[in-house]
Scaffold this motif. Structure first.
Motif, PDB file in Angstrom:
ATOM      1  N   ARG A   1     160.469  16.258  21.338  1.00 43.99           N
ATOM      2  CA  ARG A   1     160.375  15.846  20.034  1.00 43.99           C
ATOM      3  C   ARG A   1     161.274  14.974  19.339  1.00 43.99           C
ATOM      4  O   ARG A   1     161.154  14.043  18.649  1.00 43.99           O
ATOM      5  CB  ARG A   1     160.554  17.285  19.291  1.00 43.99           C
ATOM      6  N   ASP A   2     162.655  15.026  19.838  1.00 40.89           N
ATOM      7  CA  ASP A   2     163.680  14.250  19.233  1.00 40.89           C
ATOM      8  C   ASP A   2     163.378  12.612  19.839  1.00 40.89           C
ATOM      9  O   ASP A   2     163.597  11.670  19.212  1.00 40.89           O
ATOM     10  CB  ASP A   2     164.897  14.531  19.930  1.00 40.89           C
TER      11      ASP A   2
ATOM     12  N   ARG B   1     149.772   9.702  15.580  1.00 41.41           N
ATOM     13  CA  ARG B   1     150.713   8.343  15.125  1.00 41.41           C
ATOM     14  C   ARG B   1     151.818   8.485  15.839  1.00 41.41           C
ATOM     15  O   ARG B   1     152.398   9.517  16.490  1.00 41.41           O
ATOM     16  CB  ARG B   1     150.914   8.547  13.607  1.00 41.41           C
ATOM     17  N   ARG B   2     152.535   7.470  16.273  1.00 39.31           N
ATOM     18  CA  ARG B   2     153.703   7.196  16.728  1.00 39.31           C
ATOM     19  C   ARG B   2     154.616   7.969  16.194  1.00 39.31           C
ATOM     20  O   ARG B   2     154.755   8.213  14.861  1.00 39.31           O
ATOM     21  CB  ARG B   2     154.364   5.701  16.830  1.00 39.31           C
TER      22      ARG B   2
ATOM     23  N   VAL C   1     153.127   6.407  25.260  1.00 41.03           N
ATOM     24  CA  VAL C   1     152.330   7.505  25.225  1.00 41.03           C
ATOM     25  C   VAL C   1     152.485   8.339  26.197  1.00 41.03           C
ATOM     26  O   VAL C   1     152.798   8.233  27.279  1.00 41.03           O
ATOM     27  CB  VAL C   1     150.718   7.218  24.981  1.00 41.03           C
ATOM     28  N   LEU C   2     153.102   9.602  25.707  1.00 41.89           N
ATOM     29  CA  LEU C   2     153.468  10.666  26.917  1.00 41.89           C
ATOM     30  C   LEU C   2     152.412  11.962  26.747  1.00 41.89           C
ATOM     31  O   LEU C   2     152.210  12.350  25.840  1.00 41.89           O
ATOM     32  CB  LEU C   2     154.702  11.260  26.684  1.00 41.89           C
ATOM     33  N   TYR C   3     151.892  11.986  28.081  1.00 31.63           N
ATOM     34  CA  TYR C   3     150.883  13.345  28.002  1.00 31.63           C
ATOM     35  C   TYR C   3     151.721  14.380  28.979  1.00 31.63           C
ATOM     36  O   TYR C   3     152.087  14.138  30.024  1.00 31.63           O
ATOM     37  CB  TYR C   3     149.552  12.739  28.811  1.00 31.63           C
ATOM     38  N   LEU C   4     151.445  15.761  28.569  1.00 31.47           N
ATOM     39  CA  LEU C   4     152.176  16.564  29.136  1.00 31.47           C
ATOM     40  C   LEU C   4     151.215  17.578  29.277  1.00 31.47           C
ATOM     41  O   LEU C   4     150.630  18.291  28.488  1.00 31.47           O
ATOM     42  CB  LEU C   4     153.492  17.066  28.255  1.00 31.47           C
TER      43      LEU C   4
ATOM     44  N   ASN D   1     159.646   6.404  18.588  1.00 34.76           N
ATOM     45  CA  ASN D   1     158.430   6.302  18.007  1.00 34.76           C
ATOM     46  C   ASN D   1     157.425   6.488  19.216  1.00 34.76           C
ATOM     47  O   ASN D   1     156.211   5.588  19.441  1.00 34.76           O
ATOM     48  CB  ASN D   1     158.268   4.736  17.332  1.00 34.76           C
ATOM     49  N   LEU D   2     157.309   7.412  19.898  1.00 36.60           N
ATOM     50  CA  LEU D   2     156.458   7.698  21.259  1.00 36.60           C
ATOM     51  C   LEU D   2     155.600   8.625  20.520  1.00 36.60           C
ATOM     52  O   LEU D   2     155.561   9.272  19.357  1.00 36.60           O
ATOM     53  CB  LEU D   2     157.460   8.631  21.993  1.00 36.60           C
ATOM     54  N   ILE D   3     154.235   8.520  21.208  1.00 38.26           N
ATOM     55  CA  ILE D   3     153.052   9.473  20.649  1.00 38.26           C
ATOM     56  C   ILE D   3     153.298  10.428  22.052  1.00 38.26           C
ATOM     57  O   ILE D   3     153.080  10.126  23.164  1.00 38.26           O
ATOM     58  CB  ILE D   3     151.830   8.739  20.619  1.00 38.26           C
TER      59      ILE D   3
END
Length: 649
Positions: free
Chosen positions: A240-241, A82-83, A217-220, A247-249
């Protein structure tokens, strides 16, 4: 920032046997179903576009090169985020975590049997790229830009046009400060010839360039690779902050986090051999392992323990049996069954962005931004053009002194021809020096295209335009030195015609580099193919074997599409159509011997047109040849665009 992180850090909640609420709602108590509360209790603006990202029974297969059969590298993976949540994908090397990350991000190279849903519905690839950003394990940055410039150009390419430059600069400054890069703000990223920032700092810049675009959405992929424990915690804590505040995923593959870093993740997925060992909150991992009789020893890092548990690369039969027990325990667990039920019951939610298709015509502001960035790179990067300038000037001096002040005696006709061929052919061949610079630009484009910033047309148009002044400068400098030293036809018109042919020659040669490097983006392979192509063009260009004597197959198959052939004959006509040469006198006979028959033979002279006839060249066709050269350049560039468009990586 550190004070804020301390306030946001929460104690681990206790674990219960009935863990549905803990497993499947947001673990941070400030993240609610309708949104999330700020630390002061107020409700900040929400990202209403992307609420949930899910996948169900995701299986990926590839063709085994040895057996030629399909092999599963990821089996029946399910999950959702979730966001406001940040998920860690953990597992030993080869466990499938990068495959899972790439597949969720729509970057899979294998065959996937499942759909990835955004807000409970399937979306187009264009929409996925519009809402997400991907930070790859390898840092893809332009080495000749500074840290601040890298973030600045990323913001200009990605942020909406409604965002002012002042707002964009403020975001860049905030990220530079948050990632501890203030002292490196004006430091170059670094090139093979110029030292820049450290590897760990490059990793932070890579993450920051994606965060500045404010994705949903951020993929790392291994975001803490190359970072020490403290830097890893600071980077992940900031991410994380940001995830909670915006409200990012966030989904990150991570190898072996420290205990503090591990506690930052809302959810953890543990994989081994492509199968799921655990999927739930990080704080739920220790009690889950206790429930299956594999308790974590006291004062032990949970991430380190579980990775040792599921890593069977060096394990014995007992360890392999234990891993099968872990697989079965997860399959039979109530947590797994409830996860499947919840994913199946997700209902589609509207996505205010709507679906968008990949591609589209290049936007002028994108081209201008890419041009600006490419221009900075071009004058700072010694490899791109300046080394070539030095190489070409060295070649011009060498040629001018080897073929020094040739006269109009017939014995110098062949040296003139040799100089024309050598200059044009070798200048074309030396364009291979552009391969590494183009491949670096292309790697940056691949990353930014995958993140939905722009398409191949904008990239290649900017690449073409930025090279024009440098290629013309090289042509002019080479000609200024070599043309007059060799003593080619000494008129201004002839000189600038020679410059024009040399410029078209270099433009076609660089277009060939773009074409081959787009088709085969590997330095060694591209270099070999371009060198072979240049050897072919030299062989059939009309100098080594004159066109009238050239084998019919080679003439019609390759000669007429050989850009070097048109450059050679254009330079030949430029030199010989209006020049005469002295025949050699015969000693004591009062006569002369002419190597070429011409109407001026009775005057003991050779008309230059006789030399052209020997090679099968006509005069008055220069405009047609220029048109053919331009057509070849356009075709090379269009083919380069088509291969770039077709290749997703």
């Amino acid at each position: 920032m550190k004070a804020n992180r301390t306030a946001m850090h929460r104690p681990l909640p206790s674990y219960h046997s009935d863990v549905e609420l803990l497993f499947f709602s947001s673990e941070d108590p400030r993240v609610l179903e309708s949104g999330q509360l700020a630390s002061d209790g107020s409700t900040p603006p929400l990202n209403n576009d992307v609420s949930i990202l899910s996948w169900h029974n995701l299986t990926v297969t590839v063709k085994d090169r040895a057996t030629k059969r399909q092999r599963e590298i990821l089996s029946k993976a399910s999950g959702f985020v979730r966001r406001g949540e940040i998920m860690a994908l953990m597992g030993p090397s080869g466990s499938g975590k990068t495959t899972l990350l790439n597949t969720i991000a729509q970057r899979q190279t294998g065959t996937s049997s499942c759909q990835v849903l955004v807000n409970g519905a399937e979306r187009s690839l264009g929409t996925h790229r519009q809402i997400s950003s991907f930070v790859e394990q390898e840092d893809t940055l332009i080495g000749s830009l500074t840290v601040e410039e890298s973030l600045h150009f990323a913001s200009r390419l990605a942020l909406p046009r409604t965002v002012t430059r002042a707002e964009a600069r403020a975001r860049v400054s905030k990220l530079i400060d948050a990632f501890g890069l203030v002292d490196q703000r004006h430091t170059l990223i670094g090139t093979p010839l110029r030292k820049g920032i450290s590897g760990g700092q490059k990793r932070r810049v890579s993450v920051a360039t994606q965060l500045v675009t404010e994705p949903r959405v951020l993929y790392l992929d291994e975001p803490t690779s190359g970072l020490d424990s403290t830097a890893s915690y600071e980077v992940m804590s900031f991410i994380r902050d940001i995830a909670i505040e915006r409200n990012l995923i966030v989904i990150a593959s991570i190898h072996q986090p420290s205990t503090k870093t591990f506690e930052l993740f809302s959810k953890v997925v543990v994989l081994s051999q492509g199968r799921t060992c655990y999927n739930g909150p990080g704080f739920g991992l220790p009690p889950y392992l206790s429930d299956i009789n594999l308790p974590i020893p006291e004062l032990t890092n949970p991430a380190e323990y579980v990775l040792d548990l599921v890593n069977q690369d060096f394990g014995q039969d007992e360890g392999k049996h234990q891993l099968q027990t872990i697989f079965q325990a997860w399959e039979l667990s109530a947590h797994h069954k409830r996860l499947e039920q919840m994913i199946s019951s997700l209902k589609p939610l509207p996505l205010s962005l709507g679906d968008s298709e990949e591609g589209g015509s290049p936007k002028p502001w994108q081209i201008m931004t890419l041009l600006h960035r490419a221009f900075i790179k071009s004058y700072r990067d010694l490899v791109a053009y300046w080394i070539r300038v030095v190489m070409y000037l060295g070649l011009a001096i060498m040629m001018g002194t080897v073929w020094l002040r040739l006269s109009t005696d017939q014995s110098h006709i062949q040296p003139f021809i040799n100089a024309i061929f050598f200059g044009s052919a070798f200048m074309s061949f030396m364009a291979v020096a552009y391969v590494p610079a183009f491949l670096e630009d292309r790697a940056m484009f691949v990353k930014e295209r995958a993140n939905g910033l722009y398409g191949p047309a904008a990239f290649l148009v900017a690449n073409f335009i930025v090279g024009l002044p440098y290629l013309f400068m090289i042509s002019l400098l080479f000609s200024v030195v070599s043309y007059w030293l060799i003593n080619f036809r000494p008129t201004g018109t002839a000189f600038f015609t020679y410059v024009m042919w040399l410029f078209l020659d270099l433009l076609a040669a660089e277009s060939l580099v773009v074409l081959v490097s787009s088709l085969m983006p590997n330095f060694v392979i591209a270099l070999a193919v371009i060198a072979f192509a240049n050897g072919l063009w030299m062989s059939v260009g009309g100098f080594l074997v004159a066109r009238p004597s050239l084998n019919v197959f080679w003439r019609y198959a390759f000669h007429y599409i050989d850009y070097q052939a048109y450059v050679f004959q254009g330079m030949m006509v430029n030199e010989f159509q209006s020049r005469t040469y002295e025949c050699a006198p015969v000693s004591g006979a009062g006569e002369c011997h002419c190597l070429y028959s011409s109407p001026l033979q009775d005057q003991c002279k050779i008309a230059g047109t006789a030399v052209l006839q020997e090679y099968g060249y006509s005069t008055g066709l220069e405009g047609q040849w220029v048109g053919i050269m331009i057509s070849i350049i356009v075709i090379y560039r269009l083919m380069g665009w088509s291969f770039t468009w077709l290749r997703k990586r």
